[in-house]
Scaffold this active site. Structure first.
Site, PDB file in Angstrom:
ATOM      1  N   LYS A 130       0.994  -1.208   0.082  1.00 40.93           N
ATOM      2  CA  LYS A 130       0.088  -0.118   0.094  1.00 40.93           C
ATOM      3  C   LYS A 130       0.905   1.313  -0.045  1.00 40.93           C
ATOM      4  CE  LYS A 130      -1.707   1.579   4.007  1.00 40.93           C
ATOM      5  NZ  LYS A 130      -0.770   2.493   4.788  1.00 40.93           N
ATOM      6  N   HIS A 160      -0.568  -5.310   5.714  1.00 41.16           N
ATOM      7  CA  HIS A 160      -0.207  -6.225   6.574  1.00 41.16           C
ATOM      8  C   HIS A 160      -1.099  -6.555   7.912  1.00 41.16           C
ATOM      9  CE1 HIS A 160       0.728  -2.397   8.822  1.00 41.16           C
ATOM     10  NE2 HIS A 160       1.122  -3.023   9.842  1.00 41.16           N
ATOM     11  N   LYS A 164      -1.463 -10.326  10.866  1.00 42.94           N
ATOM     12  CA  LYS A 164      -1.060 -10.420  12.186  1.00 42.94           C
ATOM     13  C   LYS A 164      -2.020 -11.520  12.895  1.00 42.94           C
ATOM     14  CE  LYS A 164      -0.880  -5.227  12.807  1.00 42.94           C
ATOM     15  NZ  LYS A 164       0.282  -5.031  13.511  1.00 42.94           N
ATOM     16  N   GLU A 198      -1.985   5.264  17.637  1.00 49.42           N
ATOM     17  CA  GLU A 198      -0.399   5.320  17.605  1.00 49.42           C
ATOM     18  C   GLU A 198       0.022   6.454  18.426  1.00 49.42           C
ATOM     19  OE1 GLU A 198       1.464   3.557  13.851  1.00 49.42           O
ATOM     20  OE2 GLU A 198      -0.022   4.967  13.323  1.00 49.42           O
ATOM     21  N   ASP A 217      -4.530   6.369   4.888  1.00 44.59           N
ATOM     22  CA  ASP A 217      -3.149   5.410   5.616  1.00 44.59           C
ATOM     23  C   ASP A 217      -3.864   4.415   6.387  1.00 44.59           C
ATOM     24  OD1 ASP A 217      -0.492   5.304   5.814  1.00 44.59           O
ATOM     25  OD2 ASP A 217      -0.825   5.748   7.880  1.00 44.59           O
ATOM     26  N   HIS A 222      -6.701  -1.041   6.790  1.00 39.35           N
ATOM     27  CA  HIS A 222      -6.811  -1.843   7.864  1.00 39.35           C
ATOM     28  C   HIS A 222      -8.069  -1.891   8.681  1.00 39.35           C
ATOM     29  CE1 HIS A 222      -2.486  -1.475   6.765  1.00 39.35           C
ATOM     30  NE2 HIS A 222      -2.100  -0.583   7.548  1.00 39.35           N
TER      31      HIS A 222
HETATM   32  C1  BG6 Z   1       0.867   1.317   8.172  1.00 35.73           C
HETATM   33  C2  BG6 Z   1       0.659   2.806   8.044  1.00 35.73           C
HETATM   34  O1  BG6 Z   1       0.363   0.555   6.867  1.00 35.73           O
HETATM   35  O2  BG6 Z   1       0.584   0.862   9.284  1.00 35.73           O
HETATM   36  C3  BG6 Z   1       1.530   3.477   9.020  1.00 35.73           C
HETATM   37  O3  BG6 Z   1       1.375   3.363   6.780  1.00 35.73           O
HETATM   38  C4  BG6 Z   1       1.211   2.897  10.572  1.00 35.73           C
HETATM   39  O4  BG6 Z   1       1.296   4.856   9.053  1.00 35.73           O
HETATM   40  C5  BG6 Z   1       1.224   1.536  10.342  1.00 35.73           C
HETATM   41  O5  BG6 Z   1       1.811   3.342  11.365  1.00 35.73           O
HETATM   42  C6  BG6 Z   1       0.694   0.807  11.476  1.00 35.73           C
HETATM   43  O6  BG6 Z   1       1.056  -0.676  11.842  1.00 35.73           O
HETATM   44  P1  BG6 Z   1       1.144  -1.399  12.984  1.00 35.73           P
HETATM   45  O7  BG6 Z   1       1.320  -2.776  12.384  1.00 35.73           O
HETATM   46  O8  BG6 Z   1       2.174  -1.098  13.800  1.00 35.73           O
HETATM   47  O9  BG6 Z   1      -0.076  -1.113  13.688  1.00 35.73           O
END
Ligand code: BG6
Length: 486
Positions: A130, A160, A164, A198, A217, A222
């Site tokens: 992405k 991704h 998980k 985050e 994003d 997600h």
């Molecule tokens: C990514 C985003 O796809 O996922 C990032 O581009 C984000 O901005 C990240 O920080 C979060 O992934 P995770 O696995 O740390 O929750």
């Protein structure tokens, strides 16, 4: 690369394989290997690479310094891959992994096609990271180009989150247990909250993030994927297309938001300077790579409805943001209150409906909140939690999402990847919001770093009574200004 190394270390890699890195940078094999080792040492979940294992792995790494706009890069690559096949006396599976800026995806795919590297439909795959497009139109255009060159079954679009362990467990939890499915609908569930928060800001990714924002994003991919896993109908078989069909059904059933109603269903925010863990952090607009008057959102909250038999009238609240007080990804399923209250009011001071919390990170667990009689001679009821965590239940740590996903690509299992129609319908869910926001100047910044987002996000829920919730996981970080209830 840490994921590939860990797969190799755990003997999941095929016996014979080669990783060829291609970049315009003037590296050689040795420098390339050294840089990758630094990356593995820093990011592998197993810590620093062991010398002997690394040495065996590094033998399989090669580097080509080349230009992606030059067709000979790809004819040379075709030659190199052909030589390997000859040397191994086989037709090896080929995975083209595009860890490139989005603008290079289309030209590289075209060059691969022209160099006849996409031809073997069974043994050739392309992996695209992405962001997959910038909006609905660009995603459709990219899909059109890719499917001109590759079959849909050869294209692996990575989200991704789907790799998980805890996200995959949502399917197991829902469909391998008879306990939950009967209550998994509008009759028993009051609302659902999905939070992906985050603590970090945009760090060195300002240039990318400022063009994207939280909705593109995180939500388009997600969070909507999490919503699909929670809301989908039971698949008939555990097969890639069956599971993806059921997810597409959910996305298609999301009630579209009219442009003049966006303010009722979506809230955006951008962080001002503030305190996180006692450290003063700068505002988004002063981050490197970010425009000083940037209108990009670093927080987004949505209220969605799924117009189908199962979910009619049940709100799904989604929120994500950077510079929040805690790093936490979780889904809260809030059940309706018990239909009849038979206990005396003196017994039920802290009465709460049941709640199911699926924590994806950092705790990786599931919590069920229920009422229990508190010990004592007087009848008193109170909420208690039953908690399952991966850490306590299993000896072995979970693999990283990328280990799962890379192995799936190598094996040719597309279950955890995004199909073209999924990506497009997910874009169509967020498009009216993106367009409305682009046309209206925001009142940014509107939340201090270290808080749970703008006040308007609380009002988004307040209209329907519930509040944003954080679970009481034993190790869950709790930040200041919790606009949440226990
Ligand atoms: C990514 C985003 O796809 O996922 C990032 O581009 C984000 O901005 C990240 O920080 C979060 O992934 P995770 O696995 O740390 O929750």
């Amino acid at each position: 690369m840490p994921a590939l190394y860990d797969l190799f270390r755990d003997q999941y890699s095929p016996e014979r394989f080669t990783v060829i890195g291609i970049d315009y940078k003037p590296l050689n094999d040795e420098r390339f290997r050294q840089r990758l080792r630094e990356g593995v040492d820093q990011f592998s979940r197993r810590g620093k690479a062991e010398d002997a294992t690394w040495h065996a792995f590094a033998q399989r790494l090669a580097f080509v310094s080349a230009n992606f706009s030059d067709p000979t890069t790809f004819t040379t690559l075709a030659q190199q891959l052909g030589d390997l096949d000859e040397h191994w006396d086989t037709h090896a599976t080929r995975v083209f992994y595009l860890a490139t800026p989005p603008t290079l995806v289309e030209p590289i795919a075209r060059h691969l096609g022209k160099a006849r590297l996409a031809r073997d439909r069974k043994r050739t795959r392309i992996v695209v990271e992405k962001p997959f497009g910038h909006d609905l139109a660009s995603a459709c255009a990219l899909n059109a180009v890719l499917t001109e060159i590759f079959d849909e079954a050869q294209i692996y679009r990575i989200d991704h989150y789907l790799g998980k362990e805890t996200v995959q467990n949502i399917l197991a939890f829902r469909f391998a247990n008879a306990l939950f499915e009967p209550i998994w609908d509008r009759r028993y569930i009051d609302h659902v909250q999905i939070t992906v928060a985050e603590r970090v800001g945009v760090e060195h990714r300002g240039a990318y993030y400022d063009q994207a924002g939280a909705l593109r994003d995180m939500v388009q991919n997600h969070l909507l994927q999490l919503l699909c896993l929670i809301a989908m109908e039971p698949p008939v078989v555990f097969q890639a297309d069956e599971i993806r069909n059921k997810k597409v059904d959910v996305l298609q059933a999301i009630r579209s938001i009219e442009r003049d109603e966006v303010h009722l269903f979506a809230v955006r925010g951008q962080y001002a300077a503030g305190w996180i863990d006692g450290i003063w952090v700068p505002s988004y607009r002063s981050e490197p790579g970010v425009a000083p008057t940037s209108p990009t959102e670093t927080f987004a909250a949505l209220k969605l409805f799924i117009d189908n038999w199962r979910w009619q009238g049940v709100p799904f609240y989604l929120r994500t943001g950077t510079r929040m007080p805690a790093r936490v990804s979780e889904v809260v399923i809030q059940l309706r209150p018990a239909p009849h209250q038979l206990f005396p009011s003196s017994a039920v001071g802290d009465w709460q409906p049941n709640r199911l919390v699926i924590n994806l990170q950092p705790v990786e667990g599931i919590l069920i909140r229920f009422q229990a009689k508190q010990p004592g001679l007087r009848l008193r009821l109170g909420p208690e939690d039953m908690v399952f965590t991966y850490k306590q239940a299993f000896e072995h740590p979970s693999p990283e999402a990328y280990e799962t996903l890379l192995l799936d690509v190598i094996r040719g299992d597309a279950t955890l990847f995004m199909r073209s129609d999924q990506v497009e319908v997910a874009w169509s869910v967020v498009t009216p919001i993106l367009e409305t926001w682009a046309a209206t100047p925001p009142d940014f910044p509107n939340y201090p770093a270290g808080t749970w987002g703008p006040e308007a996000a609380d009002l988004l829920l307040a209209r329907d009574a519930p509040q944003w919730l954080l679970p009481s996981f034993p190790q869950a970080p709790r930040g200041p200004q919790l606009l949440t209830q226990r």
